[in-house]
Design a protein around this motif. Structure first.
Motif, short mmCIF file in Angstrom:
data_model
loop_
_atom_site.label_atom_id
_atom_site.label_comp_id
_atom_site.label_asym_id
_atom_site.label_seq_id
_atom_site.Cartn_x
_atom_site.Cartn_y
_atom_site.Cartn_z
N ARG A 1 0.84 -1.19 0.00
CA ARG A 1 0.00 0.00 0.00
C ARG A 1 0.88 1.25 0.00
N ASP B 1 -4.18 7.11 -3.16
CA ASP B 1 -3.82 5.86 -2.47
C ASP B 1 -3.86 4.71 -3.47
N ARG C 1 -3.25 0.30 -3.79
CA ARG C 1 -3.06 -1.01 -3.14
C ARG C 1 -2.72 -2.04 -4.20
N THR D 1 -7.56 1.61 0.45
CA THR D 1 -7.31 1.64 1.89
C THR D 1 -8.26 0.74 2.67
#
Length: 216
Positions: free
Chosen positions: A131, A142, A144, A165
Motif C-alpha cells: 500500500r 492511495d 493497493r 485503503t
C-alpha cells in the motif's frame, strides 16, 4: 473504450484457507474446480466472461471494463471501474517452479521509494500486499497492489479509490478479481513478460473501421 457487464459471477481463490482446512481435516474436495480464482483456464468453471485473450473477465453488475488498445486491437491497459473505485489489471509470464510476486512486489516498493513515496507491506486476503500514497497531477492518490501467482503466470492488480485503503470497499471489483481466468497458452515466454491481451474480434473490427473512416 468501455464495456459494461450486467451479469454476476463470484468465486474464491484456488489456494485459499478453506481448501487447506479441508485437506487438513481429511475431507474430500473436487480437484477440478478451485473454489476461487483467478483461475487457470484449465480449471475455470463455466461463466459469462469478456474474452481479452490471456485474460477473461467475469460479468459483474455495474462494473465497466475500460481498455486502451492500438488500431490493431492489441490492448495496453485494462481498468475495471465501479463507482469511485478502480482496479487496473496486468498478467505476466512466470516460471513453472515458483511464483514471482515476492520479487515483483519488492521492485514496486523500490520504484515507489525512488519516486519519493513510502510503501507499506500488509497481509491481505491474497497474501502480502503493498500500500502506498503517491502524488499525481490530480492530487494525492492511495494505491493497493495485490499479486496472485498461478501456474506459470502472475496476475497483478492495483486498486484505487476507497478500495485502496479499505478492502471491504472493493465489492464488485473484488468479485471480478476472484472470477478472472488466465489463458497462459503453451508458448514459451520470458519470465515477467506481459501476456498478450487483445480486443474481441468484432470489437477490433469496429475499431479498425472507425479508424479508417476518421483517416479518410
Amino acid at each position: 473504450m468501455i464495456f459494461s457487464r450486467k451479469r454476476a459471477d463470484g468465486a474464491r481463490h484456488a489456494r485459499d484457507e478453506r481448501s487447506d482446512e479441508l485437506l487438513d481435516s481429511g475431507a474430500e474436495e473436487s480437484p477440478q474446480t478451485p473454489s476461487r480464482g483467478p483461475y487457470d483456464v484449465s480449471e475455470a468453471p463455466d461463466a459469462v466472461r469478456l474474452d481479452l485473450g490471456s485474460l477473461q473477465i467475469p460479468a459483474v453488475p455495474d462494473v465497466e471494463v475500460r481498455v486502451q488498445a492500438d488500431p490493431q486491437g492489441v490492448i495496453q491497459q485494462v481498468v475495471l471501474v465501479h463507482g469511485p473505485n478502480a482496479l487496473q489489471l496486468g498478467v505476466f509470464a512466470a516460471p513453472r517452479s515458483e511464483g514471482i510476486w515476492d520479487e515483483v512486489r519488492e521492485e514496486i516498493r523500490q520504484s515507489l521509494f525512488n519516486d519519493g513515496a513510502a510503501a507499506q507491506e500488509v497481509e491481505g486476503e491474497y497474501g502480502t500486499e503493498l500500500r502506498a500514497r503517491v502524488r499525481t497531477p490530480e492530487g494525492v492518490t492511495d494505491l493497493r497492489f495485490v499479486g496472485i501467482d498461478g501456474p506459470r503466470w502472475m496476475v497483478r492488480g492495483v486498486f484505487q479509490g476507497d478500495a485502496a485503503t479499505d478492502p471491504a470497499a472493493a465489492g464488485p471489483l473484488a468479485a471480478c478479481l476472484d472470477g478472472l481466468v488466465v489463458d497462459r497458452g503453451l508458448e514459451a515466454k520470458p519470465v515477467r513478460e506481459p501476456l498478450p491481451l487483445r480486443l474481441p474480434r468484432e470489437v477490433a473490427e469496429q475499431q479498425a473501421g472507425a479508424q479508417e473512416q476518421h483517416e479518410a
